[in-house]
Design a protein around this motif. Structure first.
Motif, PDB file in Angstrom:
ATOM      1  N   ALA A  13       1.788   6.083  -6.187  1.00 61.70           N
ATOM      2  CA  ALA A  13       2.483   5.515  -5.162  1.00 61.70           C
ATOM      3  C   ALA A  13       1.600   4.160  -4.723  1.00 61.70           C
ATOM      4  O   ALA A  13       2.165   3.479  -3.856  1.00 61.70           O
ATOM      5  CB  ALA A  13       1.985   6.777  -3.804  1.00 61.70           C
ATOM      6  N   ALA A  14       0.551   4.298  -5.081  1.00 62.79           N
ATOM      7  CA  ALA A  14      -0.490   2.947  -5.194  1.00 62.79           C
ATOM      8  C   ALA A  14       0.183   2.038  -5.874  1.00 62.79           C
ATOM      9  O   ALA A  14      -0.157   0.773  -5.743  1.00 62.79           O
ATOM     10  CB  ALA A  14      -1.913   3.398  -5.632  1.00 62.79           C
ATOM     11  N   GLU A  15       0.928   2.371  -6.907  1.00 63.18           N
ATOM     12  CA  GLU A  15       1.537   1.217  -7.735  1.00 63.18           C
ATOM     13  C   GLU A  15       3.089   1.056  -7.538  1.00 63.18           C
ATOM     14  O   GLU A  15       3.900   0.385  -8.194  1.00 63.18           O
ATOM     15  CB  GLU A  15       1.276   1.389  -9.150  1.00 63.18           C
ATOM     16  N   ASP A  17       6.666   2.862  -4.921  1.00 64.31           N
ATOM     17  CA  ASP A  17       7.137   4.337  -4.828  1.00 64.31           C
ATOM     18  C   ASP A  17       7.693   5.048  -5.814  1.00 64.31           C
ATOM     19  O   ASP A  17       7.972   4.541  -6.814  1.00 64.31           O
ATOM     20  CB  ASP A  17       8.468   4.122  -3.898  1.00 64.31           C
ATOM     21  N   ASN A 166      12.655   2.745   3.157  1.00 65.79           N
ATOM     22  CA  ASN A 166      11.377   2.105   3.005  1.00 65.79           C
ATOM     23  C   ASN A 166      11.567   0.618   3.169  1.00 65.79           C
ATOM     24  O   ASN A 166      10.651   0.084   3.726  1.00 65.79           O
ATOM     25  CB  ASN A 166      10.997   2.307   1.501  1.00 65.79           C
ATOM     26  N   ILE A 197       4.801   7.872   2.409  1.00 71.44           N
ATOM     27  CA  ILE A 197       4.178   7.089   1.236  1.00 71.44           C
ATOM     28  C   ILE A 197       4.316   5.639   1.610  1.00 71.44           C
ATOM     29  O   ILE A 197       3.567   4.981   1.424  1.00 71.44           O
ATOM     30  CB  ILE A 197       4.819   7.648  -0.008  1.00 71.44           C
ATOM     31  N   SER A 198       5.346   5.077   2.254  1.00 72.40           N
ATOM     32  CA  SER A 198       5.582   4.141   2.300  1.00 72.40           C
ATOM     33  C   SER A 198       4.674   3.323   3.472  1.00 72.40           C
ATOM     34  O   SER A 198       4.063   2.132   3.216  1.00 72.40           O
ATOM     35  CB  SER A 198       7.039   3.497   2.783  1.00 72.40           C
ATOM     36  N   GLN A 201       1.103   2.954   2.061  1.00 73.64           N
ATOM     37  CA  GLN A 201       1.299   1.868   0.740  1.00 73.64           C
ATOM     38  C   GLN A 201       1.300   0.511   1.537  1.00 73.64           C
ATOM     39  O   GLN A 201       0.277  -0.469   1.234  1.00 73.64           O
ATOM     40  CB  GLN A 201       2.418   2.077   0.063  1.00 73.64           C
ATOM     41  N   TYR A 202       2.000   0.313   2.760  1.00 75.84           N
ATOM     42  CA  TYR A 202       2.105  -1.076   3.330  1.00 75.84           C
ATOM     43  C   TYR A 202       0.884  -1.264   4.189  1.00 75.84           C
ATOM     44  O   TYR A 202       0.457  -2.315   4.305  1.00 75.84           O
ATOM     45  CB  TYR A 202       3.440  -1.114   4.057  1.00 75.84           C
ATOM     46  N   LYS A 204      -2.223   0.272   3.689  1.00 71.65           N
ATOM     47  CA  LYS A 204      -3.660   0.719   3.301  1.00 71.65           C
ATOM     48  C   LYS A 204      -4.621  -0.506   3.307  1.00 71.65           C
ATOM     49  O   LYS A 204      -5.833  -0.110   3.679  1.00 71.65           O
ATOM     50  CB  LYS A 204      -3.461   1.299   1.868  1.00 71.65           C
ATOM     51  N   VAL A 235      -4.443  10.417   0.008  1.00 64.91           N
ATOM     52  CA  VAL A 235      -4.081   8.905   0.093  1.00 64.91           C
ATOM     53  C   VAL A 235      -4.983   8.092   0.606  1.00 64.91           C
ATOM     54  O   VAL A 235      -4.957   6.729   0.973  1.00 64.91           O
ATOM     55  CB  VAL A 235      -2.409   8.569   0.693  1.00 64.91           C
TER      56      VAL A 235
END
Length: 412
Positions: A13-15, A17, A166, A197-198, A201-202, A204, A235
């Protein structure tokens, strides 16, 4: 095997979705190995991933620019649906705004947006300017954004796959002109799926203060909440604390409804047949008054025995004796009307959310009881704090919000 796959998906998820239909050990859609790794063989997304642009998401920079003017970001999460998470998000936002904070409330529950209803904003629309999308404002210092403002028909089902969800979440973060905010409260859907997750990720790289986890006391809810806490740990999102919502029923005696049992016989008591102690004089007087009133309702005739097999809906006298009981309490013991009646609604084993939080080594913020005044505030799109009444739920929420402020405003 399942845990190993989940760990790998979290790393991916860091790279980018990880699609819900991806193969095990998916490297993530943003990875250089996407579509090319051995784990990608036979995946339905292989061709798309292999030809998609690689490298850092170019939208992360403009998202970071937007979020730079937001001091504190709080995610409100829950593993289980229907636990009152959106109600908590709405009342938290109302409370922060009442403290003269600049507040934004972002609803990322794409398929079930309830925030417009709970903020009294149904029927409102989003407006655009050269600065981006403008939030819909409750007050000058409380702005709201939700897909609910974008639906032509509020009853229309939103049937979207992960990538489209997303994309909208990214737009909310990148294109909404929030201005300078003290708090951005993000109301997320239940679970640990694409939306979660989105948003992680956005956001973080923009400093998220943490997540508030909302649950109800019973184990069937706590099972999923444990997963939500583990998601946050994996996460890298701090857990501000756990809130136990619907923690028993608390209601003022004067707001209760009183009914006779469906199979009760008007004008009789069970003490003589059961061997129980006779009631006090006041209680006996109250029961006699209620019985007398019921007899008068029966056209002046003799007391009517209820048929226990009768359909309640077909029974003209539905057993509501509220006015008679409250009237007698006012006459005999009026001071009791200010007392709060409490009852446990859920069967709780193992200590509820407080014991679970201790086991998971996260903070327990407090309990919010079931309170009709809170439900009424949510239905009417109002703050439960605004009328000056010290309702049980409002008092509990105020204590919890003070703890949240101590944690967030001391985190920087």
């Amino acid at each position: 095997m399942g845990d190993a796959k989940e760990e790998k998906n979290m790393e991916g998820a860091a790279e980018g979705d990880v699609p819900s239909n991806a193969n095990e050990n998916c490297p993530g859609t943003g990875s250089e190995a996407a579509g090319k790794a051995s784990a990608c063989q036979g995946c339905p997304n292989q061709q798309i991933c292999a030809t998609a642009p690689k490298g850092p998401d170019p939208d992360l920079a403009p998202i970071g620019d937007r979020m730079a003017s937001v001091k504190h970001k709080i995610l409100v999460l829950s593993g289980k649906g229907g636990v009152g998470k959106s109600t908590f998000s709405a009342q938290l936002s109302f409370a922060l705004a009442a403290m003269d904070k600049q507040v934004g409330l972002l609803d990322i529950d794409i398929c079930g947006p309830s925030i417009p209803k709970m903020l009294g904003l149904e029927g409102e629309e989003i407006h655009q300017s050269n600065l981006g999308w403008s939030p819909v404002y409750v007050d000058d210092n409380l702005g709201v954004m939700s897909i609910g403002f974008m639906l032509p028909d509020p009853n229309e089902a939103v049937v979207w796959r992960g990538p489209r969800k997303n994309g909208l979440i990214k737009q909310f973060l990148r294109d909404v002109n929030w201005g300078d905010l003290d708090y951005l409260v993000v109301d997320a859907p239940p679970g640990t799926s694409d939306e979660h997750i989105s948003i992680v990720q956005y956001l973080k790289a923009t400093h998220v203060d943490g997540a508030i986890i909302v649950t109800t006391p019973q184990e069937v809810s706590l099972i999923d909440v444990r997963k939500e806490i583990n998601f946050c740990k994996k996460v890298g999102i701090p857990v501000i604390g756990v809130v136990e919502n619907m923690s028993g029923l608390q209601q003022r005696l004067s707001d209760l409804t009183f009914r006779r049992p469906a199979n009760a016989m008007v004008g009789t008591t069970s003490s003589s047949s059961s061997g129980a102690s006779p009631p006090s004089t006041a209680a006996a007087d109250a029961d006699a008054a209620v019985s007398s009133g019921d007899q008068q309702m029966n056209d002046g005739g003799p007391a009517r025995q209820r048929d226990p097999d009768a359909d309640v809906d077909d029974d003209v006298d539905d057993g509501d004796v509220t006015e008679k009981v409250l009237g007698e309490i006012r006459r005999v013991a009026p001071h009791l009307l200010d007392y709060v009646a409490c009852a446990e609604v859920f069967h709780v084993t193992g200590g509820g959310a407080q014991a679970m939080a201790k086991q998971m080594q996260v903070s327990f913020l407090g309990k919010v009881p079931m309170d009709p005044s809170l439900s009424r505030a949510a239905e009417e799109g109002k703050s439960c704090f605004s009328n000056g009444q010290r309702w049980p739920a409002a008092v509990a929420l105020q204590r919890i919000i003070k703890k949240i402020l101590l944690k967030t405003e001391g985190s920087r």
